[in-house]
Enzyme design. Structure first.
Site, PDB file in Angstrom:
ATOM      1  N   HIS A  72       0.848  -1.198   0.000  1.00  9.12           N
ATOM      2  CA  HIS A  72       0.000   0.000   0.000  1.00  9.12           C
ATOM      3  C   HIS A  72       0.879   1.241   0.000  1.00  9.12           C
ATOM      4  O   HIS A  72       1.729   1.408   0.865  1.00  9.12           O
ATOM      5  CB  HIS A  72      -0.907   0.002   1.231  1.00  9.12           C
ATOM      6  CG  HIS A  72      -2.095  -0.886   1.083  1.00  9.12           C
ATOM      7  ND1 HIS A  72      -3.220  -0.782   1.858  1.00  9.12           N
ATOM      8  CD2 HIS A  72      -2.336  -1.911   0.231  1.00  9.12           C
ATOM      9  CE1 HIS A  72      -4.109  -1.685   1.492  1.00  9.12           C
ATOM     10  NE2 HIS A  72      -3.589  -2.399   0.516  1.00  9.12           N
ATOM     11  N   TYR A 200      -9.153   5.485   7.671  1.00  7.63           N
ATOM     12  CA  TYR A 200      -9.284   5.819   9.094  1.00  7.63           C
ATOM     13  C   TYR A 200     -10.327   6.929   9.200  1.00  7.63           C
ATOM     14  O   TYR A 200     -10.114   8.019   8.662  1.00  7.63           O
ATOM     15  CB  TYR A 200      -7.951   6.330   9.645  1.00  7.63           C
ATOM     16  CG  TYR A 200      -6.881   5.267   9.807  1.00  7.63           C
ATOM     17  CD1 TYR A 200      -6.091   4.861   8.725  1.00  7.63           C
ATOM     18  CD2 TYR A 200      -6.651   4.675  11.049  1.00  7.63           C
ATOM     19  CE1 TYR A 200      -5.102   3.894   8.886  1.00  7.63           C
ATOM     20  CE2 TYR A 200      -5.665   3.705  11.220  1.00  7.63           C
ATOM     21  CZ  TYR A 200      -4.905   3.320  10.135  1.00  7.63           C
ATOM     22  OH  TYR A 200      -3.928   2.362  10.301  1.00  7.63           O
ATOM     23  N   PRO A 292      -3.925   0.539  18.877  1.00 12.50           N
ATOM     24  CA  PRO A 292      -3.663   0.041  17.525  1.00 12.50           C
ATOM     25  C   PRO A 292      -3.784   1.088  16.415  1.00 12.50           C
ATOM     26  O   PRO A 292      -3.480   0.791  15.259  1.00 12.50           O
ATOM     27  CB  PRO A 292      -4.716  -1.064  17.338  1.00 12.50           C
ATOM     28  CG  PRO A 292      -5.757  -0.808  18.364  1.00 12.50           C
ATOM     29  CD  PRO A 292      -5.099  -0.101  19.493  1.00 12.50           C
TER      30      PRO A 292
HETATM   31  P1  RFL Z   1       1.917 -11.596  21.662  1.00 11.77           P
HETATM   32  O1  RFL Z   1       1.498 -11.685  20.235  1.00 11.77           O
HETATM   33  O2  RFL Z   1       0.905 -11.244  22.666  1.00 11.77           O
HETATM   34  O3  RFL Z   1       2.580 -12.997  22.018  1.00 11.77           O
HETATM   35  C1  RFL Z   1       2.912 -13.351  23.346  1.00 11.77           C
HETATM   36  C2  RFL Z   1       2.838 -14.858  23.480  1.00 11.77           C
HETATM   37  O4  RFL Z   1       3.232 -15.237  24.798  1.00 11.77           O
HETATM   38  C3  RFL Z   1       2.341 -16.224  25.281  1.00 11.77           C
HETATM   39  N1  RFL Z   1       2.347 -16.201  26.754  1.00 11.77           N
HETATM   40  C4  RFL Z   1       2.995 -17.097  27.512  1.00 11.77           C
HETATM   41  N2  RFL Z   1       3.746 -18.165  27.195  1.00 11.77           N
HETATM   42  C5  RFL Z   1       4.262 -18.886  28.212  1.00 11.77           C
HETATM   43  N3  RFL Z   1       4.050 -18.596  29.532  1.00 11.77           N
HETATM   44  C6  RFL Z   1       3.314 -17.541  29.893  1.00 11.77           C
HETATM   45  N4  RFL Z   1       3.117 -17.246  31.189  1.00 11.77           N
HETATM   46  C7  RFL Z   1       2.746 -16.733  28.863  1.00 11.77           C
HETATM   47  N5  RFL Z   1       1.965 -15.632  28.851  1.00 11.77           N
HETATM   48  C8  RFL Z   1       1.735 -15.321  27.584  1.00 11.77           C
HETATM   49  C9  RFL Z   1       0.993 -15.844  24.672  1.00 11.77           C
HETATM   50  O5  RFL Z   1       0.104 -16.941  24.633  1.00 11.77           O
HETATM   51  C10 RFL Z   1       1.414 -15.367  23.282  1.00 11.77           C
HETATM   52  O6  RFL Z   1       1.411 -16.416  22.335  1.00 11.77           O
HETATM   53  O7  RFL Z   1       3.130 -10.570  21.843  1.00 11.77           O
HETATM   54  P2  RFL Z   1       4.330 -10.158  20.864  1.00 11.77           P
HETATM   55  O8  RFL Z   1       4.969 -11.374  20.272  1.00 11.77           O
HETATM   56  O9  RFL Z   1       5.126  -9.169  21.598  1.00 11.77           O
HETATM   57  O10 RFL Z   1       3.597  -9.443  19.606  1.00 11.77           O
HETATM   58  C11 RFL Z   1       2.941  -8.214  19.764  1.00 11.77           C
HETATM   59  C12 RFL Z   1       1.755  -8.114  18.803  1.00 11.77           C
HETATM   60  O11 RFL Z   1       0.970  -9.268  18.932  1.00 11.77           O
HETATM   61  C13 RFL Z   1       0.903  -6.860  19.050  1.00 11.77           C
HETATM   62  O12 RFL Z   1       1.701  -5.756  19.354  1.00 11.77           O
HETATM   63  C14 RFL Z   1       0.043  -6.491  17.823  1.00 11.77           C
HETATM   64  O13 RFL Z   1      -0.928  -7.471  17.571  1.00 11.77           O
HETATM   65  C15 RFL Z   1      -0.638  -5.136  18.035  1.00 11.77           C
HETATM   66  N6  RFL Z   1      -1.540  -4.767  16.941  1.00 11.77           N
HETATM   67  C16 RFL Z   1      -1.047  -4.233  15.752  1.00 11.77           C
HETATM   68  N7  RFL Z   1       0.286  -4.093  15.572  1.00 11.77           N
HETATM   69  C17 RFL Z   1       0.784  -3.636  14.380  1.00 11.77           C
HETATM   70  O14 RFL Z   1       2.014  -3.516  14.260  1.00 11.77           O
HETATM   71  N8  RFL Z   1      -0.035  -3.328  13.326  1.00 11.77           N
HETATM   72  C18 RFL Z   1      -1.383  -3.441  13.417  1.00 11.77           C
HETATM   73  O15 RFL Z   1      -2.075  -3.219  12.432  1.00 11.77           O
HETATM   74  C19 RFL Z   1      -1.938  -3.886  14.673  1.00 11.77           C
HETATM   75  N9  RFL Z   1      -3.269  -4.023  14.838  1.00 11.77           N
HETATM   76  C20 RFL Z   1      -2.914  -4.923  17.076  1.00 11.77           C
HETATM   77  C21 RFL Z   1      -3.757  -4.538  16.002  1.00 11.77           C
HETATM   78  C22 RFL Z   1      -3.468  -5.467  18.243  1.00 11.77           C
HETATM   79  C23 RFL Z   1      -4.834  -5.604  18.352  1.00 11.77           C
HETATM   80  N10 RFL Z   1      -5.336  -6.183  19.547  1.00 11.77           N
HETATM   81  C24 RFL Z   1      -6.126  -7.341  19.539  1.00 11.77           C
HETATM   82  C25 RFL Z   1      -4.804  -5.735  20.793  1.00 11.77           C
HETATM   83  C26 RFL Z   1      -5.126  -4.664  16.113  1.00 11.77           C
HETATM   84  C27 RFL Z   1      -5.682  -5.155  17.287  1.00 11.77           C
HETATM   85  C28 RFL Z   1      -7.170  -5.227  17.377  1.00 11.77           C
HETATM   86  C1  PHB Z   2      -5.805  -4.313  10.976  1.00 14.98           C
HETATM   87  O1  PHB Z   2      -5.924  -4.552   9.753  1.00 14.98           O
HETATM   88  O2  PHB Z   2      -6.104  -5.146  11.826  1.00 14.98           O
HETATM   89  C2  PHB Z   2      -5.313  -2.982  11.397  1.00 14.98           C
HETATM   90  C3  PHB Z   2      -4.846  -2.095  10.449  1.00 14.98           C
HETATM   91  C4  PHB Z   2      -4.405  -0.839  10.840  1.00 14.98           C
HETATM   92  C5  PHB Z   2      -4.427  -0.489  12.171  1.00 14.98           C
HETATM   93  C6  PHB Z   2      -4.874  -1.391  13.122  1.00 14.98           C
HETATM   94  C7  PHB Z   2      -5.323  -2.649  12.731  1.00 14.98           C
HETATM   95  O3  PHB Z   2      -4.026   0.751  12.531  1.00 14.98           O
END
Ligand code: RFL
Ligand code: PHB
Length: 389
Positions: A72, A200, A292
């Site tokens: 994109h 957005y 996010p």
């Molecule tokens: P994760 O993905 O939470 O993984 C952590 C892992 O650790 C495990 N765990 C354990 N394992 C062993 N013992 C324990 N005691 C444990 N406790 C936990 C968990 O089960 C899990 O598998 O962290 P990590 O690897 O640091 O990754 C971070 C990302 O997942 C997170 O920052 C993103 O998803 C945030 N996020 C977005 N980030 C972007 O860069 N671009 C985006 O577009 C974006 N959109 C989003 C998002 C997060 C969202 N939510 C659900 C909060 C959109 C949403 C809606």
């Molecule tokens: C998504 O596609 O889940 C998404 C994209 C952009 C954002 C957050 C989430 O800023």
């Protein structure tokens, strides 16, 4: 069992760290509390910065992303129905990649399986020991049996609710936090996206986001009140609410369908400092959370891991502690810039329960300034596509 680096958590941070270290001959084990299918079932991020894409390529796991990811060159804002496109390519010559976190995780898991590196899923009661000395240990229970792993280093990649950060004595860690009075309700649907790029939207009824996973699968979000539950949100209510927050042309083009997944995420800004405690490192969501809105969470996890892998490779290759000593400060400098950007985008685009007319005019003026000033557009573009590592 003995290993060089014990990694807690098989999210993108833990899996990518494992991959980068294995590529340099450093032996790792990953302990994950959940099952593999559970981890792959979580719908999360969708946007990868250019630097994230490049690192996944370097790590040798970029093949499917290059084939299936969508490049994109811009995003759109829709402010009370007025649209403006930020053309990243024109503004700063950069772009982002739309490729789901689930897919990144899948590719990393497949690569790990193929390399023979060990991942222990459904590891219960993980506990961290002696990381203030030279011989840290990790214990866990699996199928009722307790195991101990001796290691040189522990990488806490276990997300916001993980055990690693909680294992650090309270007086050696400092927390910075802001909780927002709303959440995001997200819906995944097997229908083509309403537009080619992300939209957005700011509206007096609240924020909305039109995103996607592929040319046939869309991801939509609407701002909801803190404490709301998905039981209160039928599909019909969700689609009506989303349409009401978009401009009439976009609303008219929206193709709806039954939700494949629906979830609510609370919004929070959070940073723990420092990121290193003796031989324990924190990386990714274990150390920091962004709302996010700026699409930064996954990308920050990746940049932490890039720094951490470099530090550990340097340690094993050159017996130098310099990288390890610098890890926390290097990673935090980038973390705080992404915290600022995510907070700013959240403040600009959401509807705050207690804002007055002055606050609303400032939001509107900020949008008009961004739309009119090339310099302001460039600032948005360089942050959104990712600041240099
Ligand atoms: P994760 O993905 O939470 O993984 C952590 C892992 O650790 C495990 N765990 C354990 N394992 C062993 N013992 C324990 N005691 C444990 N406790 C936990 C968990 O089960 C899990 O598998 O962290 P990590 O690897 O640091 O990754 C971070 C990302 O997942 C997170 O920052 C993103 O998803 C945030 N996020 C977005 N980030 C972007 O860069 N671009 C985006 O577009 C974006 N959109 C989003 C998002 C997060 C969202 N939510 C659900 C909060 C959109 C949403 C809606
Ligand atoms: C998504 O596609 O889940 C998404 C994209 C952009 C954002 C957050 C989430 O800023």
């Amino acid at each position: 069992m003995r290993v060089q680096v014990a990694i807690i958590g098989a999210g993108p941070a833990g899996l990518l760290l494992g991959r980068l270290l294995e590529n340099h001959g450093i032996e790792t084990v990953i302990l994950e509390r959940r099952s593999r299918d559970y981890v792959l079932g979580r719908v999360r991020a969708g946007v990868l910065e250019q630097g994230t894409v490049e690192l996944l390529d370097e790590a040798g796991v970029g093949g499917r992303m290059r084939a299936e990811g969508l490049i994109h060159d811009g995003i759109e804002f829709c402010f009370d129905g007025d649209r403006h496109r930020f053309d990243f390519h024109d503004l700063i010559g950069r772009s982002v990649m739309v490729y789901g976190q689930t897919e990144v995780t899948h590719d990393l898991m497949d690569a790990r399986d193929a390399s023979g590196a060990k991942t222990i899923y459904e590891a219960q009661d993980v506990s961290l020991h002696d990381f203030d000395g030279e011989r840290p240990k990790v214990r866990y229970t699996k199928d009722g049996v307790t195991h101990e792993i001796a290691c040189d280093f522990i990488a806490g990649c276990d997300g916001y609710h993980g055990v690693s950060r909680q294992s650090v004595p309270e007086n050696s860690i400092r927390i910075f936090e802001r909780v927002y009075p709303f959440g995001w309700l997200g819906v995944l649907v097997d229908r083509p996206p309403v537009a080619h790029e992300l939209i957005y939207a700011h509206h007096s009824r609240g924020f909305a986001l039109c995103s996607m996973r592929s040319p046939t699968r869309s991801r939509y979000y609407v701002q909801c009140a803190a404490g709301e539950t998905i039981a209160e949100w039928s599909d019909d209510r969700f689609w009506d609410e989303l349409r009401s927050r978009l401009d009439p042309e976009t609303a008219g083009k929206l193709i709806t369908g039954p939700s494949l997944e629906k979830s609510i995420a609370p919004l929070r800004s959070f940073v723990a400092e420092p990121l290193r405690f003796g031989r324990l490192f924190l990386a990714g969501d274990a150390a920091h959370i962004v709302p996010p809105t700026g699409a930064k969470g996954l990308n920050l996890a990746v940049s932490d891991v890039r720094y951490l892998a470099q530090s550990l490779v340097e340690f094993y290759g050159e017996r130098s502690q310099a990288g390890i000593a610098a890890y926390s400060a290097r990673a935090l400098a980038r973390v705080w810039k992404a915290e600022r950007f995510s907070w700013w985008m959240t403040s600009l685009l959401h509807t705050f329960p207690n804002t007055d007319d002055f606050g609303r005019r400032i939001q509107r003026t900020e949008f008009e300034y961004l739309a009119a000033s090339r310099a302001a557009g460039q600032s948005l573009a360089e942050n959104y596509t990712g600041l240099p590592v």
